[in-house]
Enzyme design. Structure first.
Site, mmCIF file in Angstrom:
data_model
loop_
_atom_site.group_PDB
_atom_site.id
_atom_site.type_symbol
_atom_site.label_atom_id
_atom_site.label_comp_id
_atom_site.label_asym_id
_atom_site.label_seq_id
_atom_site.Cartn_x
_atom_site.Cartn_y
_atom_site.Cartn_z
ATOM 1 N N LYS A 1 0.841 -1.216 0.000
ATOM 2 C CA LYS A 1 0.000 0.000 0.000
ATOM 3 C C LYS A 1 0.869 1.256 0.000
ATOM 4 C CE LYS A 1 -3.067 -1.627 3.586
ATOM 5 N NZ LYS A 1 -3.855 -1.162 4.719
ATOM 6 N N LYS B 1 2.916 1.951 2.446
ATOM 7 C CA LYS B 1 3.015 2.414 3.832
ATOM 8 C C LYS B 1 4.134 1.678 4.553
ATOM 9 C CE LYS B 1 -0.869 2.405 6.254
ATOM 10 N NZ LYS B 1 -2.274 2.155 6.694
HETATM 11 N N1 C2G Z 1 -8.794 4.670 14.650
HETATM 12 C C1 C2G Z 1 -9.722 5.423 15.389
HETATM 13 N N2 C2G Z 1 -9.432 6.700 15.749
HETATM 14 C C2 C2G Z 1 -8.254 7.254 15.390
HETATM 15 C C3 C2G Z 1 -7.309 6.529 14.670
HETATM 16 C C4 C2G Z 1 -7.600 5.219 14.296
HETATM 17 O O1 C2G Z 1 -10.817 4.942 15.720
HETATM 18 N N3 C2G Z 1 -8.044 8.535 15.755
HETATM 19 C C5 C2G Z 1 -9.142 3.297 14.235
HETATM 20 C C6 C2G Z 1 -9.164 3.132 12.727
HETATM 21 O O2 C2G Z 1 -10.423 3.556 12.202
HETATM 22 C C7 C2G Z 1 -8.953 1.649 12.568
HETATM 23 C C8 C2G Z 1 -8.070 1.310 13.802
HETATM 24 O O3 C2G Z 1 -8.174 2.401 14.713
HETATM 25 O O4 C2G Z 1 -10.181 0.960 12.682
HETATM 26 C C9 C2G Z 1 -6.629 1.101 13.402
HETATM 27 O O5 C2G Z 1 -6.137 2.294 12.841
HETATM 28 P P1 C2G Z 1 -4.916 2.257 11.808
HETATM 29 O O6 C2G Z 1 -3.842 1.442 12.364
HETATM 30 O O7 C2G Z 1 -4.621 3.650 11.390
HETATM 31 O O8 C2G Z 1 -5.591 1.423 10.641
HETATM 32 P P2 C2G Z 1 -5.299 1.455 9.098
HETATM 33 O O9 C2G Z 1 -3.956 0.903 8.829
HETATM 34 O O10 C2G Z 1 -5.672 2.788 8.538
HETATM 35 O O11 C2G Z 1 -6.370 0.390 8.627
HETATM 36 O O12 C2G Z 1 -10.816 0.194 9.149
HETATM 37 C C10 C2G Z 1 -9.786 -0.737 8.892
HETATM 38 C C11 C2G Z 1 -8.648 -0.100 8.120
HETATM 39 O O13 C2G Z 1 -8.048 -1.018 7.245
HETATM 40 C C12 C2G Z 1 -7.681 0.477 9.102
#
Ligand code: C2G
Length: 133
Positions: free
Chosen positions: A44, A46
């Site tokens: 991705k 990242k």
């Molecule tokens: N999250 C949240 N509030 C934030 C940051 C993150 O509720 N301020 C939630 C995200 O929506 C996600 C989870 O914490 O459900 C993990 O966040 P990330 O590690 O940033 O996830 P990411 O790699 O963006 O992938 O919804 C699933 C996605 O694939 C999340």
């Protein structure tokens, strides 16, 4: 026994992560967290600060989390739902407008949980880069 599944990278753990895990667990009795592998993230474009094994170790220590599995592809979700006998998939509401995961609804409930405002791994990295301001 209701089993819940959620996905994410969970790098540089913060209260937004804790809150979504707490709310995901509250939807049922057993929470499975699929953590993106370093290879999946690289695909991705990242790169996380902590590697997969470290992120797994940290998330496994959270009281709401019962099992951590690797997230290695976009396509594995239906297999995960079947293999771990999942009743509810919980996603952050960054995905709420999308029909991308609608196919899961034939097999389980799909729930979008509101994100916590004002905190993200990206913001932490940016703030630290400015000396924590
Ligand atoms: N999250 C949240 N509030 C934030 C940051 C993150 O509720 N301020 C939630 C995200 O929506 C996600 C989870 O914490 O459900 C993990 O966040 P990330 O590690 O940033 O996830 P990411 O790699 O963006 O992938 O919804 C699933 C996605 O694939 C999340």
């Amino acid at each position: 026994m209701r089993r819940v599944l959620t996905y994410g990278t969970f790098d540089l753990l913060h209260h937004g992560h804790i809150r979504i895990l707490k709310r995901a667990k509250a939807l049922g009795d057993f929470l499975v967290v699929a953590i993106s592998t370093d290879e999946f993230n690289a695909g991705k474009g990242k790169k996380s600060f902590h590697d997969y094994e470290t992120r797994k170790e940290i998330v496994e220590a959270i009281r709401y989390v019962d099992l951590v599995i690797p997230e290695e592809s976009w396509e594995q979700k239906l297999d995960d739902v079947k293999r771990y006998d999942i009743d509810i998939v919980a996603m952050g509401d960054d995905w709420a407008g999308s029909d991308r995961f609608d196919y899961l609804k034939d097999h389980c409930e799909l729930v979008f949980l509101p994100r916590t405002e004002g905190i993200s791994t990206t913001e932490i990295k940016e703030d630290l880069g400015r000396g924590g301001q």
